[in-house]
Design a protein around this motif. Structure first.
Motif, short mmCIF file in Angstrom:
data_model
loop_
_atom_site.label_atom_id
_atom_site.label_comp_id
_atom_site.label_asym_id
_atom_site.label_seq_id
_atom_site.Cartn_x
_atom_site.Cartn_y
_atom_site.Cartn_z
N TYR A 31 -1.20 -2.36 -10.32
CA TYR A 31 -1.63 -1.16 -9.61
C TYR A 31 -0.42 -0.56 -8.88
N LEU A 32 -0.41 0.76 -8.76
CA LEU A 32 0.54 1.45 -7.88
C LEU A 32 -0.25 2.22 -6.83
N SER A 33 0.12 2.04 -5.56
CA SER A 33 -0.63 2.60 -4.45
C SER A 33 0.09 3.72 -3.72
N GLY A 34 1.42 3.65 -3.62
CA GLY A 34 2.18 4.63 -2.85
C GLY A 34 3.46 5.01 -3.56
N VAL A 35 3.99 6.20 -3.23
CA VAL A 35 5.21 6.66 -3.87
C VAL A 35 6.00 7.50 -2.88
N ALA A 36 7.34 7.44 -2.99
CA ALA A 36 8.24 8.23 -2.14
C ALA A 36 9.52 8.48 -2.92
N THR A 37 10.31 9.46 -2.46
CA THR A 37 11.58 9.78 -3.10
C THR A 37 12.68 9.79 -2.05
N ASP A 38 13.92 9.52 -2.50
CA ASP A 38 15.05 9.62 -1.59
C ASP A 38 15.77 10.95 -1.83
N PRO A 39 16.75 11.32 -1.01
CA PRO A 39 17.41 12.63 -1.15
C PRO A 39 18.09 12.84 -2.49
N ASN A 40 18.42 11.77 -3.20
CA ASN A 40 19.08 11.91 -4.49
C ASN A 40 18.10 12.00 -5.66
N GLY A 41 16.82 11.93 -5.37
CA GLY A 41 15.82 12.06 -6.43
C GLY A 41 15.33 10.76 -7.01
N ASN A 42 15.81 9.61 -6.50
CA ASN A 42 15.26 8.34 -6.94
C ASN A 42 13.82 8.20 -6.45
N ALA A 81 0.81 -1.22 0.00
CA ALA A 81 0.00 0.00 0.00
C ALA A 81 0.84 1.27 0.00
N ASP A 82 2.03 1.26 0.64
CA ASP A 82 2.78 2.51 0.74
C ASP A 82 4.25 2.22 0.97
N VAL A 83 5.07 3.26 0.76
CA VAL A 83 6.52 3.15 0.87
C VAL A 83 7.06 4.42 1.51
N VAL A 84 8.10 4.26 2.34
CA VAL A 84 8.78 5.37 3.01
C VAL A 84 10.28 5.14 2.89
N ILE A 85 11.04 6.19 2.65
CA ILE A 85 12.49 6.09 2.60
C ILE A 85 13.05 6.68 3.88
N SER A 86 13.86 5.91 4.60
CA SER A 86 14.46 6.36 5.85
C SER A 86 15.94 6.02 5.83
N ASN A 87 16.78 7.06 5.80
CA ASN A 87 18.22 6.86 5.64
C ASN A 87 18.46 6.03 4.38
N ASP A 88 19.12 4.89 4.49
CA ASP A 88 19.37 4.04 3.34
C ASP A 88 18.44 2.83 3.31
N VAL A 97 8.43 -0.74 3.14
CA VAL A 97 7.18 -0.92 2.41
C VAL A 97 6.17 -1.58 3.35
N PHE A 98 4.90 -1.22 3.17
CA PHE A 98 3.85 -1.63 4.09
C PHE A 98 2.63 -2.07 3.29
N GLY A 99 1.97 -3.12 3.77
CA GLY A 99 0.77 -3.58 3.08
C GLY A 99 0.10 -4.70 3.83
N GLU A 100 -0.57 -5.57 3.06
CA GLU A 100 -1.24 -6.71 3.66
C GLU A 100 -0.80 -7.98 2.95
N VAL A 101 -0.86 -9.10 3.69
CA VAL A 101 -0.43 -10.38 3.14
C VAL A 101 -1.32 -11.47 3.69
N SER A 102 -1.58 -12.47 2.87
CA SER A 102 -2.32 -13.63 3.36
C SER A 102 -1.35 -14.56 4.08
N VAL A 103 -1.64 -14.86 5.35
CA VAL A 103 -0.85 -15.82 6.11
C VAL A 103 -1.54 -17.16 5.91
N ASP A 104 -1.13 -17.89 4.88
CA ASP A 104 -1.87 -19.06 4.43
C ASP A 104 -1.94 -20.16 5.48
#
Length: 502
Positions: free
Chosen positions: A364-375, A40-47, A51-58
């Motif tokens: 589908y794309l749900s979340g987006v983030a950038t790092d300090p270098n612009g990636n 669902a979403d992504v965050v960049i922290s330092n290096d 990523v965060f979401g949901e998963v089936s624990v079969d």
């Protein structure tokens, strides 16, 4: 009772050992954590890429929330899955495009979802190494709740969304939880009890927590911005004119300007709706500076999901759209665009997690983030139709600052096509049976190889350079996205993507 599954790399110090080097290439990568994995979403922290979401624990037959910490090459370092293992468990799910993960001031992370079946908000707090610190579930005064966004302020975490009332109408809600414990401090709602309002996004703006909401009016839907203090008291509000069936999806403030994305609904002619996106920028007084349509109204699930900004204050928008240029079933591709604050599009990347062998894709794309270098890092999911039954995999797309994924770069207008800059000239692309290689710049004996996106070898040909053009019959290869490489005897390797269609 909360059940915790945690996977760590051999040395957690490696979390911070990778450099966000500007020269690192982009990539397109998928993750299979269960029968279904939705990011669902992504965050960049330092290096670290979180990523965060949901998963089936079969093994348990339930869905849970998942946090993965990755290095900047997409390699998994830590995985934490949280599920409800009570005697009558409920599923912990994310709300796809609207769920959010944020990085916290203590270096950790916080994400949220819905305790489906109990209709409660579920909030999970993690430390900087990905370990779970607390999980809380909170009830509400309505008959249903849908959380959409979260922000951190000095005094606590704030969550907004929609609350369904006893009369089945919807109000905006805002609640505040304690930073240290996750305990609910207060819960408030906003709107007219006989009209529909939806709180969909949040911004922490100086002294105000700003809710981006949508109001349903007889003349259409309007965008409603509400500035609230730490006690939930309204400080200011602003409402647009009718936005022709539009829903605000995400909002940010950059260089004193307000930027947000809308989902625009248009009738499809069959008692249903098509959807596309709009990117809108207003000045500090909410006066309109410009707005641009994004994509086409071709499907209900089209639209924009999130907006971010990079170090140069350019806007990065992510979403997905159904296109009909690839595959007889149509291709739902993720789209990411980089747009400056004057509305000029620097590049747009359109890509898929998987191609259906019978044509088309569901990505589908749900979340987006950038790092300090612009990636740019964008997450979502894709359905792999090569599996029986097809499975949903988590999807991570990394794009370099100049719009490159792997070795393919993109320059485009929002509504225009792509100019694909490839290491060698190979055409047509997409192709159905044969391709032509322009080898005019090659002067050494080389090997041309084609593999699947997972690295399975599919084709190889030794080339002794004797002319400029070479025609190759690749009709036996499976349809979908393929990777080609051309390596010469000096060790030089050039690669790119091919798309085969029926």
């Amino acid at each position: 009772m909360i059940h915790l599954i945690r996977k760590s790399a051999a040395c957690l110090c490696s979390l911070f050992a990778f450099s966000l080097a500007l020269g690192q290439p982009g990539f397109n990568q998928t993750y299979e954590l269960g029968t279904t994995t939705l990011l669902a979403d992504v965050v960049i922290s330092n290096d670290t890429v979180a990523v965060f979401g949901e998963v089936s624990v079969d093994s348990l037959g339930v869905f849970g929330l998942v946090l993965m910490l990755l290095d900047t090459n997409g390699v998994e370092l830590v995985k934490t899955v949280t599920v409800d293992t009570s005697s009558t468990p409920v599923n912990y799910i994310t709300n796809l495009r609207e769920s959010r993960l944020i990085g916290c001031s203590d270096g950790g992370f916080i994400g949220f979802g819905l305790a489906f079946g109990a209709s409660q908000i579920v909030i999970a707090k993690y430390d900087r190494a990905g370990a779970e610190r607390w999980v809380r579930r909170h009830a509400h005064p309505g008959i249903h709740i849908q959380p959409f966004d979260i922000v951190e302020a000095q005094t606590g975490f704030f969550i907004t969304g929609l609350l369904q009332l006893d009369n089945f109408k919807f109000d905006v809600f805002l609640c505040k939880v304690d930073k240290a414990t996750g305990d609910l401090e207060w819960f408030r709602q906003y709107g007219h009890p006989f009209e529909d309002e939806y709180g969909l996004c949040l911004v922490n703006d100086e002294e105000s927590v700003v809710v981006g909401a949508t109001k349903q009016r007889n003349l259409g839907r309007t965008t409603w911005l509400i500035g609230l203090n730490g006690d939930g008291d309204m400080q200011w509000q602003w409402e647009s004119g009718p936005d022709t069936e539009g829903y605000i999806i995400d909002l940010l403030k950059v260089n004193g300007m307000w930027a947000y994305v809308l989902d625009i609904l248009t009738p499809d002619g069959y008692n249903g709706w098509y959807r596309h996106g709009e990117l809108i920028v207003r000045d500090s007084a909410q006066d309109l500076l410009w707005r641009k349509e994004y994509g086409m109204a071709t499907h209900l699930f089209n639209g924009l999901s999130e907006i971010a900004t990079d170090s140069s204050s350019c806007l990065i928008v992510a979403g997905q759209f159904l296109e009909t240029d690839l595959g007889k079933n149509g291709t739902r591709r993720g789209w990411v665009s980089k747009v400056d604050l004057n509305g000029t599009v620097n590049w747009t990347v359109r890509d898929t997690a998987f191609m259906n062998p019978n044509g088309g894709s569901v990505s589908y794309l749900s979340g987006v983030a950038t790092d300090p270098n612009g990636n740019v890092y964008a997450v979502g999911d894709g359905r792999d139709f090569r599996e029986d039954p097809p499975k949903y995999h988590g999807w991570l797309l990394k794009i370099s600052p100049d719009g490159c994924v792997d070795t393919i770069c993109y320059t485009t207008s929002i509504d225009g096509g792509h100019k694909i800059i490839q290491p060698i000239k190979i055409y047509p692309n997409p192709f159905t049976s044969t391709v032509t290689l322009d080898l005019s710049n090659m002067d050494k004996t080389s090997v041309f190889e084609v593999s699947s996106v997972t690295g399975i070898p599919l084709y190889r040909k030794d080339l002794t350079i004797s002319g400029e053009l070479l025609h190759l019959d690749l009709s036996h290869l499976p349809p979908g996205v393929l990777i080609y490489t051309l390596s010469d005897e000096s060790g030089n390797v050039k690669s790119g993507k091919l798309v085969k269609v029926d």
